[in-house]
Design an enzyme around this catalytic site. Structure first.
Site, PDB file in Angstrom:
ATOM      1  N   HIS A 146      -3.360  -5.411   1.652  1.00 53.73           N
ATOM      2  CA  HIS A 146      -2.719  -5.572   2.962  1.00 53.73           C
ATOM      3  C   HIS A 146      -2.705  -7.025   3.421  1.00 53.73           C
ATOM      4  CE1 HIS A 146      -2.311  -1.299   3.863  1.00 53.73           C
ATOM      5  NE2 HIS A 146      -3.498  -1.129   3.320  1.00 53.73           N
ATOM      6  N   CYS A 191       0.840  -1.206   0.000  1.00 53.47           N
ATOM      7  CA  CYS A 191       0.000   0.000   0.000  1.00 53.47           C
ATOM      8  C   CYS A 191       0.878   1.259   0.000  1.00 53.47           C
ATOM      9  CB  CYS A 191      -0.982  -0.039   1.164  1.00 53.47           C
ATOM     10  SG  CYS A 191      -2.325   1.142   0.980  1.00 53.47           S
ATOM     11  N   GLU A 245      -0.836  -8.273   5.453  1.00 59.51           N
ATOM     12  CA  GLU A 245      -0.498  -8.296   6.879  1.00 59.51           C
ATOM     13  C   GLU A 245      -1.720  -8.160   7.782  1.00 59.51           C
ATOM     14  OE1 GLU A 245      -0.051  -5.843   4.820  1.00 59.51           O
ATOM     15  OE2 GLU A 245      -0.425  -3.905   5.780  1.00 59.51           O
TER      16      GLU A 245
END
Lengths: 296, 194
Positions: free
Chosen positions: B174, B78, B176
């Site tokens: 994302h 991002c 994560e």
């Protein structure tokens, strides 16, 4: 993958933006010029409002949602997220802010509450909400209503960090208490906190809130930012503290640096040097109106 | 294996946790000297303007640029993707980037927060992977040397969302933020030879 298979407004994407703001500074701004200064200084977001809390305090009267035109002008000026405030319980203001495409709504005690019993049902919105809290029960009630980010309330517009510290310490102590409780104690603790049992159980297990916890209300120096971050806040909201200081541009830069390097006293010392006067501030005991007492 | 996570702002914690789950040691990267002995670096999600500003003020901008130029593997998610891109559209007038990845990205190309979305992506070699897009940048053009590992059609044609160009990786979403660690595993396993 077609667009039909993607979904907006999930808790994950609403909370996710709060995750992206961690370690950053969210600055109150009242016009595009201030928004630009904030972005230039490294703010992660701006809060668009007509008057900063210290002016709301001084002027009195009813404080409401900002004029959409000023929010839109700020949206057009900066590339970072733009937040805006709605009155507690004023879901129509929140609907307007969502229609304006703001990135986060702050259901805020800084504005005059519109409902003395109910907060906004935040699950009904695609846009995420941040809410203030003075203690763990209040934080979990707001999360139960759908808030995706909690900020400790502090006492907005005072330039005095003492209430922010009190609220952070209270929330931390109450979380530690839950962690040390056995499972049969959690029912009574949930009742005492006035908080939903599943959320109480979650905190007891993880030791932290189910959403990020930021800090607001009274932060006006780089040292204040370092203090609240060391007390467990994950980012800071700075209201009057920047644009009511002697040199807002420098203060904005300094608070951003201090937030990133909050454990590095050398950096905080360096950015605190020769900053000019912070906002004047107010002793909490002299206040006629405690904003933190709004909301429950 | 020590992997740096740029820790100036953003979702550093999630990246660190994912690395730990994969058996790598995350190193918080805040100053030039922290670059010592790293096998790779992750540039996390966050606000790209804030991170770019803090890279300059922390003195990390140039040392990191040198490391990336000399081949230190780097993975940007991002905001991190924006920082690695050759060209940033709709950014600030003075927005700089490392230009390590031959792509042009449009900031908030998928819209503001109310348009942020979740979907399922098909990643080459992995199959279905959850994709969480938050005010995500859109890769609007890319060079021939850029390998597209996943793309997504948001109603206006397919655009890359996970790309690789040699040792430089970038993704618009994302990984994560979910418990699925396989995208990080792709990056981490590519570091093994170093």
């Amino acid at each position: 993958m077609s667009p039909e298979t993607s979904s907006t407004g999930s808790q994950l994407v609403k909370r996710g933006l709060a995750d992206m703001l961690r370690g950053g500074v969210i600055m109150d701004v009242v016009n595009p010029e201030q928004a630009k200064i904030a972005e230039d200084a490294g703010a992660v977001a701006v809060m668009a409002l007509e008057r900063v809390p210290s002016d709301i305090r001084r002027d009195g009267g009813v404080a409401r949602m900002s004029d959409p035109q000023m929010i839109q002008e700020i949206q057009a000026t900066v590339t970072i997220p733009v937040m805006a405030k709605a009155r507690i319980g004023h879901f129509a203001e929140a609907q307007i802010l969502q229609a304006l495409n703001v990135d986060y709504i702050d259901e805020s005690e800084v504005l005059t509450p519109a409902d003395e019993e109910n907060h906004i049902d935040k699950w009904a919105f695609t846009v995420p909400f941040v809410c203030g809290a003075t203690n763990l029960g209040e934080a979990l009630r707001r999360i139960g209503e759908g808030a995706c980010l909690i900020r400790s309330k502090g006492e907005a517009g005072t330039g005095n960090v003492v209430e922010a510290v009190r609220h952070l310490r209270t929330i931390n102590a109450q979380m530690r208490r839950l962690q040390s409780a056995d499972s049969s104690e959690l029912f009574a603790l949930a009742k005492d906190l006035g908080a939903p049992l599943p959320l109480v159980r979650e905190v007891a297990e993880t030791g932290h809130l189910p959403v990020p916890m930021f800090c607001a209300g009274g932060i006006s120096t780089p040292a204040d930012a370092s203090l609240v971050l060391q007390l467990g806040a994950e980012a800071v909201f700075v209201g009057s503290g920047i644009f009511k200081s002697e040199d807002p541009t420098r203060m904005a830069h300094a608070i951003v640096e201090a937030t990133t390097h909050f454990r590095d006293a050398d950096v905080v010392a360096k950015v605190s040097t020769g900053l000019g006067a912070a906002m004047r501030g107010a002793e909490t005991a002299t206040l006629e109106q405690r904003l933190a007492e709004r909301g429950w | 294996m020590r992997v740096g996570v740029l820790a100036l702002q953003g979702d550093v914690r999630e990246h660190s946790a994912t690395l730990r789950a994969l058996g790598a040691e995350p190193v918080a990267l805040r100053r030039g000297e922290h670059l010592e002995g790293l096998s790779g670096v992750i540039l996390p999600g966050g606000e790209s303007t804030a991170i770019a500003h803090l890279l300059a003020t922390s003195g990390l901008r140039e040392p990191l640029a040198k490391e990336i130029e000399s081949g230190l593997p780097v993975f940007g998610t991002c905001a991190g993707l924006i920082l690695l891109s050759r060209q940033v559209l709709d950014g600030r007038a003075d927005q700089w980037s490392y230009a390590a990845l031959d792509v042009a990205v449009r900031r908030n190309g998928y819209g503001r927060q109310v348009a942020s979305f979740e979907t399922t992506l098909d990643v080459e070699g992995l199959g279905e992977v959850p994709g969480v897009f938050i005010r995500a940048p859109k890769i609007e053009s890319w060079g021939e040397s850029v390998e597209v590992l996943a793309d997504h059609d948001h109603g206006d044609g397919a655009f890359p969302v996970l790309v690789r160009q040699g040792s430089v990786w970038g993704c618009a979403f994302h990984p994560e933020l979910t418990s699925d660690t396989r995208v990080h595993e792709l990056f981490v396993s590519s570091l093994a030879d170093r």
